[in-house]
Write a protein that holds these residues in place. Structure first.
Motif, PDB file in Angstrom:
ATOM      1  N   LEU A  58       0.849  -1.192   0.000  1.00  0.00           N
ATOM      2  CA  LEU A  58       0.000   0.000   0.000  1.00  0.00           C
ATOM      3  C   LEU A  58       0.880   1.235   0.000  1.00  0.00           C
ATOM      4  O   LEU A  58       1.796   1.358   0.810  1.00  0.00           O
ATOM      5  N   ASP A  59       0.597   2.144  -0.928  1.00  0.00           N
ATOM      6  CA  ASP A  59       1.311   3.420  -1.031  1.00  0.00           C
ATOM      7  C   ASP A  59       0.308   4.536  -0.750  1.00  0.00           C
ATOM      8  O   ASP A  59      -0.478   4.919  -1.619  1.00  0.00           O
ATOM      9  N   VAL A  60       0.324   5.053   0.476  1.00  0.00           N
ATOM     10  CA  VAL A  60      -0.625   6.093   0.889  1.00  0.00           C
ATOM     11  C   VAL A  60      -0.084   7.463   0.496  1.00  0.00           C
ATOM     12  O   VAL A  60       1.078   7.778   0.744  1.00  0.00           O
ATOM     13  N   GLY A  61      -0.949   8.284  -0.106  1.00  0.00           N
ATOM     14  CA  GLY A  61      -0.500   9.569  -0.620  1.00  0.00           C
ATOM     15  C   GLY A  61       0.338   9.374  -1.862  1.00  0.00           C
ATOM     16  O   GLY A  61       1.389  10.007  -2.039  1.00  0.00           O
ATOM     17  N   CYS A  62      -0.143   8.528  -2.765  1.00  0.00           N
ATOM     18  CA  CYS A  62       0.654   8.103  -3.923  1.00  0.00           C
ATOM     19  C   CYS A  62       0.827   9.195  -4.962  1.00  0.00           C
ATOM     20  O   CYS A  62       1.691   9.088  -5.837  1.00  0.00           O
ATOM     21  N   GLY A  63       0.001  10.241  -4.931  1.00  0.00           N
ATOM     22  CA  GLY A  63       0.136  11.317  -5.908  1.00  0.00           C
ATOM     23  C   GLY A  63      -0.073  10.826  -7.322  1.00  0.00           C
ATOM     24  O   GLY A  63      -1.048  10.133  -7.623  1.00  0.00           O
ATOM     25  N   THR A  64       0.859  11.151  -8.204  1.00  0.00           N
ATOM     26  CA  THR A  64       0.747  10.769  -9.609  1.00  0.00           C
ATOM     27  C   THR A  64       1.349   9.395  -9.892  1.00  0.00           C
ATOM     28  O   THR A  64       1.440   8.989 -11.045  1.00  0.00           O
ATOM     29  N   GLY A  65       1.780   8.692  -8.848  1.00  0.00           N
ATOM     30  CA  GLY A  65       2.130   7.289  -9.000  1.00  0.00           C
ATOM     31  C   GLY A  65       3.551   6.973  -9.404  1.00  0.00           C
ATOM     32  O   GLY A  65       3.820   5.856  -9.850  1.00  0.00           O
ATOM     33  N   HIS A  66       4.483   7.898  -9.237  1.00  0.00           N
ATOM     34  CA  HIS A  66       5.865   7.609  -9.615  1.00  0.00           C
ATOM     35  C   HIS A  66       6.397   6.388  -8.857  1.00  0.00           C
ATOM     36  O   HIS A  66       6.853   5.408  -9.470  1.00  0.00           O
ATOM     37  N   LEU A  67       6.336   6.438  -7.527  1.00  0.00           N
ATOM     38  CA  LEU A  67       6.833   5.328  -6.723  1.00  0.00           C
ATOM     39  C   LEU A  67       5.909   4.127  -6.807  1.00  0.00           C
ATOM     40  O   LEU A  67       6.371   2.978  -6.774  1.00  0.00           O
ATOM     41  N   THR A  68       4.612   4.359  -6.918  1.00  0.00           N
ATOM     42  CA  THR A  68       3.644   3.263  -6.951  1.00  0.00           C
ATOM     43  C   THR A  68       3.925   2.332  -8.113  1.00  0.00           C
ATOM     44  O   THR A  68       3.908   1.102  -7.973  1.00  0.00           O
ATOM     45  N   GLN A  69       4.176   2.896  -9.288  1.00  0.00           N
ATOM     46  CA  GLN A  69       4.484   2.069 -10.440  1.00  0.00           C
ATOM     47  C   GLN A  69       5.772   1.283 -10.228  1.00  0.00           C
ATOM     48  O   GLN A  69       5.859   0.103 -10.595  1.00  0.00           O
ATOM     49  N   TRP A  70       6.764   1.919  -9.628  1.00  0.00           N
ATOM     50  CA  TRP A  70       8.024   1.223  -9.380  1.00  0.00           C
ATOM     51  C   TRP A  70       7.827   0.084  -8.386  1.00  0.00           C
ATOM     52  O   TRP A  70       8.374  -1.010  -8.570  1.00  0.00           O
ATOM     53  N   PHE A  71       7.028   0.310  -7.327  1.00  0.00           N
ATOM     54  CA  PHE A  71       6.703  -0.772  -6.394  1.00  0.00           C
ATOM     55  C   PHE A  71       6.087  -1.950  -7.141  1.00  0.00           C
ATOM     56  O   PHE A  71       6.428  -3.111  -6.893  1.00  0.00           O
ATOM     57  N   ALA A  72       5.160  -1.644  -8.059  1.00  0.00           N
ATOM     58  CA  ALA A  72       4.470  -2.703  -8.809  1.00  0.00           C
ATOM     59  C   ALA A  72       5.452  -3.482  -9.678  1.00  0.00           C
ATOM     60  O   ALA A  72       5.326  -4.706  -9.831  1.00  0.00           O
ATOM     61  N   GLU A  73       6.416  -2.799 -10.252  1.00  0.00           N
ATOM     62  CA  GLU A  73       7.439  -3.493 -11.048  1.00  0.00           C
ATOM     63  C   GLU A  73       8.227  -4.467 -10.186  1.00  0.00           C
ATOM     64  O   GLU A  73       8.572  -5.570 -10.626  1.00  0.00           O
ATOM     65  N   ARG A  74       8.496  -4.087  -8.945  1.00  0.00           N
ATOM     66  CA  ARG A  74       9.354  -4.902  -8.091  1.00  0.00           C
ATOM     67  C   ARG A  74       8.620  -6.092  -7.476  1.00  0.00           C
ATOM     68  O   ARG A  74       9.228  -7.139  -7.253  1.00  0.00           O
ATOM     69  N   VAL A  75       7.328  -5.956  -7.181  1.00  0.00           N
ATOM     70  CA  VAL A  75       6.613  -7.098  -6.580  1.00  0.00           C
ATOM     71  C   VAL A  75       6.185  -8.096  -7.648  1.00  0.00           C
ATOM     72  O   VAL A  75       5.893  -9.258  -7.333  1.00  0.00           O
ATOM     73  N   GLY A  76       6.134  -7.665  -8.898  1.00  0.00           N
ATOM     74  CA  GLY A  76       5.851  -8.570 -10.002  1.00  0.00           C
ATOM     75  C   GLY A  76       4.416  -9.042 -10.064  1.00  0.00           C
ATOM     76  O   GLY A  76       3.565  -8.647  -9.245  1.00  0.00           O
ATOM     77  N   PRO A  77       4.109  -9.895 -11.029  1.00  0.00           N
ATOM     78  CA  PRO A  77       2.720 -10.321 -11.253  1.00  0.00           C
ATOM     79  C   PRO A  77       2.115 -11.121 -10.105  1.00  0.00           C
ATOM     80  O   PRO A  77       0.892 -11.234 -10.009  1.00  0.00           O
ATOM     81  N   GLU A  78       2.955 -11.684  -9.243  1.00  0.00           N
ATOM     82  CA  GLU A  78       2.427 -12.454  -8.113  1.00  0.00           C
ATOM     83  C   GLU A  78       2.066 -11.556  -6.936  1.00  0.00           C
ATOM     84  O   GLU A  78       1.429 -12.009  -5.982  1.00  0.00           O
ATOM     85  N   GLY A  79       2.476 -10.291  -6.986  1.00  0.00           N
ATOM     86  CA  GLY A  79       2.151  -9.350  -5.927  1.00  0.00           C
ATOM     87  C   GLY A  79       1.052  -8.397  -6.361  1.00  0.00           C
ATOM     88  O   GLY A  79       0.445  -8.543  -7.433  1.00  0.00           O
TER      89      GLY A  79
END
Length: 274
Positions: A58-79
Motif C-alpha cells: 500500500l502506497d498512501v498519498g501516492c500522488g501521480t504514482g511515480h513510486l507506486t508504479q516502481w513498487f508494482a514493477e518490483r513485486v511482479g505479477p504475483e504481488g
C-alpha cells in the motif's frame, strides 16, 4: 476546483485549490530526478524499501504514482500494489500514466485517517512525505498499522522542516519569509517525532535513517519553494510586494555569487508490526 491558493500547505486539499495542476508539476519536478536515481541502482533501492516478489503493498498519498508504479514493477505479477490518494486530480493523472502497462496495480481514492481496507491486508505500507500534511498524523499512523499484516513493515518518510537552514541577509523581511517557510508543512517537525510514535504504537525493530538535503544553488525546486513563501508573505501582509521582490532579487544575487545555501533533514522510519 476551489479558491484556495495552491501551495505546499494545501497538499491535503489538492482538489479544493485554484490550480490542482500545480501539484502535478511539482511532483514531476521532484520525483522525476528521484526515479532516475532509483532506476540507476534498482537493487539497492529495492532492499532499502524491503521489497520482494509477491508482496501486497500500500502506497498512501501516492500522488501521480511515480513510486507506486516502481513498487508494482518490483513485486511482479504475483504481488499487488494499491496506491491511495485523497485527490481525484492526482489519481486521474496516475491512472493515465500507468496506462496499459499491465502492472499489478490499482488506485483508490480515500482518506489516510480512515483507510478503506480490512485489517491485516498489506505486507508493506508506505507513506512518503504524507503524514506531515494530514490533519491527524497519529490517527493516520494507527490506520496504516491496522491494515498492515502481522510481521509486515510500515515505512514512513517525512521532512524535518521546522527550522530550515537558509543563508540570507538578516532583515525584518527575511525573518517574515523564514516564518512562512516554517509553515510550509502542517506538521513541519513531525519527522523528529516519528521514532517515538512508532514505539508508542507497539512497532518492533524500529529503524531510523536520516538524510540531509543541502542545495547550494537556486534550482527550480528551491526557487519555487522560496518564491511561494514570498508570495504568501505578501498575501498575508507580512511584507510589501516591493519588499518581497527585493528579497528575491537579493537571493538571486547571492546565488550568482555562489553564496546561496538551503538545507533541511528527512527521516525515514521503519517498524515491524508484532
Amino acid at each position: 476546483m476551489g479558491t484556495r491558493p495552491a501551495w505546499h500547505d494545501t497538499w491535503a486539499d489538492v482538489d479544493d485549490t485554484s490550480d490542482p495542476s500545480f501539484f502535478v508539476r511539482f511532483l514531476d519536478m521532484t520525483r522525476a530526478p528521484l526515479m532516475n536515481v532509483i532506476r540507476a541502482a534498482p537493487e539497492r533501492f529495492q532492499q532499502a524499501h524491503f521489497l520482494e516478489p509477491g508482496l501486497r503493498v500500500l502506497d498512501v498519498g501516492c500522488g501521480t504514482g511515480h513510486l507506486t508504479q516502481w513498487f508494482a514493477e518490483r513485486v511482479g505479477p504475483e504481488g499487488r500494489v494499491t496506491g491511495l490518494d485523497a485527490s481525484h486530480v492526482l489519481l486521474t493523472e496516475a491512472r493515465q500514466r500507468a496506462g496499459q502497462r499491465g502492472l499489478p496495480l490499482d488506485y483508490v481514492q480515500g482518506d489516510a485517517h480512515q483507510l478503506p481496507f480490512p485489517a491485516d491486508t498489506f505486507d508493506r505500507c508506505y507513506a512518503n512525505l504524507v503524514l506531515e500534511h494530514v490533519e491527524d498524523p497519529r490517527r493516520a499512523l494507527a490506520e496504516l498499522l491496522r491494515v498492515t499484516r502481522p510481521g509486515g513493515l510500515l515505512v514512513v518518510t517525512d521532512n524535518d522542516f521546522n527550522d530550515p537552514e537558509l543563508t540570507q541577509r538578516l532583515s525584518p523581511v527575511s525573518q517574515q519569509v523564514q516564518e512562512v517557510l516554517r509553515r510550509t508543512f502542517r506538521h513541519g517537525s513531525l519527522a523528529r517525532q516519528l521514532p517515538t510514535l512508532f514505539q508508542e504504537a507497539g512497532l518492533r525493530s524500529v529503524q531510523v535513517e536520516e538524510v540531509r538535503h543541502a542545495f547550494e544553488r537556486l534550482n527550480p525546486v528551491v526557487r519555487d519553494l522560496i518564491q511561494g513563501a514570498v508570495e504568501r508573505a505578501v498575501a498575508e501582509g507580512r511584507v510589501t510586494a516591493h519588499e518581497g521582490a527585493e528579497h528575491l532579487a537579493d537571493l538571486e544575487r547571492q546565488d550568482a555569487a555562489g553564496q546561496f545555501r538551503i538545507a533541511w533533514h528527512t527521516l525515514k522510519v521503519t517498524g515491524q508490526k508484532a
